[in-house]
Enzyme design. Sequence first.
Site, PDB file in Angstrom:
ATOM      1  N   GLU A  38     160.026  26.526 137.213  1.00  0.00           N
ATOM      2  CA  GLU A  38     158.789  25.688 136.849  1.00  0.00           C
ATOM      3  C   GLU A  38     159.277  24.225 136.389  1.00  0.00           C
ATOM      4  OE1 GLU A  38     155.446  26.254 137.041  1.00  0.00           O
ATOM      5  OE2 GLU A  38     155.548  24.299 136.462  1.00  0.00           O
ATOM      6  N   THR A  80     152.435  24.658 141.956  1.00  0.00           N
ATOM      7  CA  THR A  80     153.084  25.996 142.362  1.00  0.00           C
ATOM      8  C   THR A  80     152.669  26.381 143.562  1.00  0.00           C
ATOM      9  OG1 THR A  80     153.367  26.340 139.785  1.00  0.00           O
ATOM     10  CG2 THR A  80     154.298  28.090 141.292  1.00  0.00           C
ATOM     11  N   HIS A 195     156.704  24.688 131.623  1.00  0.00           N
ATOM     12  CA  HIS A 195     155.003  24.273 132.026  1.00  0.00           C
ATOM     13  C   HIS A 195     154.881  23.228 131.096  1.00  0.00           C
ATOM     14  CE1 HIS A 195     151.360  23.760 133.774  1.00  0.00           C
ATOM     15  NE2 HIS A 195     151.635  24.635 134.672  1.00  0.00           N
ATOM     16  N   ASP A 254     159.967  23.832 141.668  1.00  0.00           N
ATOM     17  CA  ASP A 254     158.571  24.090 142.423  1.00  0.00           C
ATOM     18  C   ASP A 254     158.135  22.660 142.548  1.00  0.00           C
ATOM     19  OD1 ASP A 254     157.718  23.757 139.892  1.00  0.00           O
ATOM     20  OD2 ASP A 254     156.275  25.390 139.844  1.00  0.00           O
ATOM     21  N   HIS A 255     158.172  21.690 141.609  1.00  0.00           N
ATOM     22  CA  HIS A 255     157.627  20.522 141.716  1.00  0.00           C
ATOM     23  C   HIS A 255     158.015  19.586 140.398  1.00  0.00           C
ATOM     24  CE1 HIS A 255     154.753  22.263 138.671  1.00  0.00           C
ATOM     25  NE2 HIS A 255     154.476  22.922 139.450  1.00  0.00           N
TER      26      HIS A 255
HETATM   27  C1  GP9 Z   1     150.753  29.596 136.959  1.00  0.00           C
HETATM   28  C2  GP9 Z   1     152.039  28.820 137.207  1.00  0.00           C
HETATM   29  C3  GP9 Z   1     152.034  27.224 136.838  1.00  0.00           C
HETATM   30  O1  GP9 Z   1     150.837  30.823 137.153  1.00  0.00           O
HETATM   31  O2  GP9 Z   1     152.734  28.981 138.591  1.00  0.00           O
HETATM   32  O3  GP9 Z   1     151.162  26.721 138.056  1.00  0.00           O
HETATM   33  P1  GP9 Z   1     151.153  25.114 138.263  1.00  0.00           P
HETATM   34  O4  GP9 Z   1     150.367  24.533 137.077  1.00  0.00           O
HETATM   35  O5  GP9 Z   1     152.674  24.760 138.013  1.00  0.00           O
HETATM   36  O6  GP9 Z   1     150.706  24.871 139.522  1.00  0.00           O
HETATM   37 MN    MN Z   2     154.397  24.753 138.699  1.00  0.00          MN
END
Ligand code: GP9
Ligand code: MN
Length: 422
Positions: A38, A80, A195, A254-255
């Site tokens: 994340e 994500t 996150h 992921d980003h």
């Molecule tokens: C939620 C997690 C976070 O299940 O994958 O999502 P995001 O806000 O990073 O897209």
């Molecule tokens: Mn994410």
Amino acid sequence: SEEELLEINEYIEEEKETVNRDLFGVAKGKNVILISAESLQNFVIGSTVNGEEITPFLNELIGDSIYFEEFYHQTAQGKTSDSEFIVDNSLYPLARGAVFFTHPSNEYYALPEIMNENGYYTASLHANNGSFWNRNIMYDQFGYDRFYTVEDYEVTEEDSVGWGMKDIPFMEQSVEHLLDMPQPFYTKLITLTNHFPFELDEEDSYIDQFDSNSRTLNRYFPTVRYMDEAIRVFFDELKENGLYEDSMIVIYGDHYGISSNHNKAMSYYLDKEITPFVEAQLQQVPLIIHIPGVEGETLSTVSGQIDLRPTLLHLLGIQVDNQVIFGKDLFSEDRKELVIFRDGTFITEDAIYTSGVCYSKETEEPVDEEEKEALCGPYLEEVQQQLSYSDRIIYGDLLRFDTSREEISDEIRKNENIEIQG
Ligand code: GP9
Ligand code: MN
């Protein structure tokens, strides 16, 4: 229509390059474990905050892994879920909305399905509600055998922070799930603790916060450090449980975690001005491919999430003909280095093009009109071509016409028969 897909196929066929076969099949038959880390950006790798390493475990692991040091996320509003879409399908996300929500009933030929066809059990593991990002629906479409959601984890109050279950217990319990699966398996573990807004309990803070005018950036470092620890725990558990040797472990961000709203603090941390050039570079996320027994090497190939699927299939020695994808096998020899962001920004070996300005990587400055023509000009059309082809596939649900796939050609044949008989 079917003709549209034929045109796109032709384009993809023309773009094909020769492949360096040195690493072809080095991970053949191994379990595949993707860790979707994340909000993990690449600038923390090998860096320090207050004199302390931010990712000590990953830094060490990189020495023993294939590490792509110029790898970009290509996500848009779907965050994500976009990264999952890109990795499993090697297509671009949409410019607006999340394809996980807008096109869950399309026909796809996603990586889990390919892995299934090659004898793999497939699962995604994420300690959140199954319906978040519409995953429970989309995963079925992608061919996942199983989705381990928050229901499959024991989540106590003390094991929770911020968005939910902490990464360390998540990793520990995930190994239990891996042990239950038929092997070989293709699995994706999605972490959560790092996150926004990067909340962390005191006892999980291995390093101090940064000190800037951005609370978000300040808190980012200790939560990244915690996630790094969780990945260390995961590796230890894999080894203890005898899963390590037979697995290929792939870690990617992921980003971004720090948006451009925090450019001032970021500039203070990096000790340089955040120009649009630097902002594009900040979209780099780590890609670490760890295969026990395979020597580590750091590759500077300009690469992106869209390239991951063909690259993994290469390492697994799985050949799939006529795939409708836009990613490139990163081990191709004469590969044109080009990464395209959803907003049309693109990166080549020598240049970054963003908001209509062409920057030289050498000077990090915009180039004049003449040089722009030479450095960025040759790519402009191709960038738009790829994005629009990818969009047409999604909006037109074109993969339902993909006759290279047996099950679909059977379906079409069946329909034709019915027509002939009728
Ligand atoms: C939620 C997690 C976070 O299940 O994958 O999502 P995001 O806000 O990073 O897209
Ligand atoms: Mn994410």
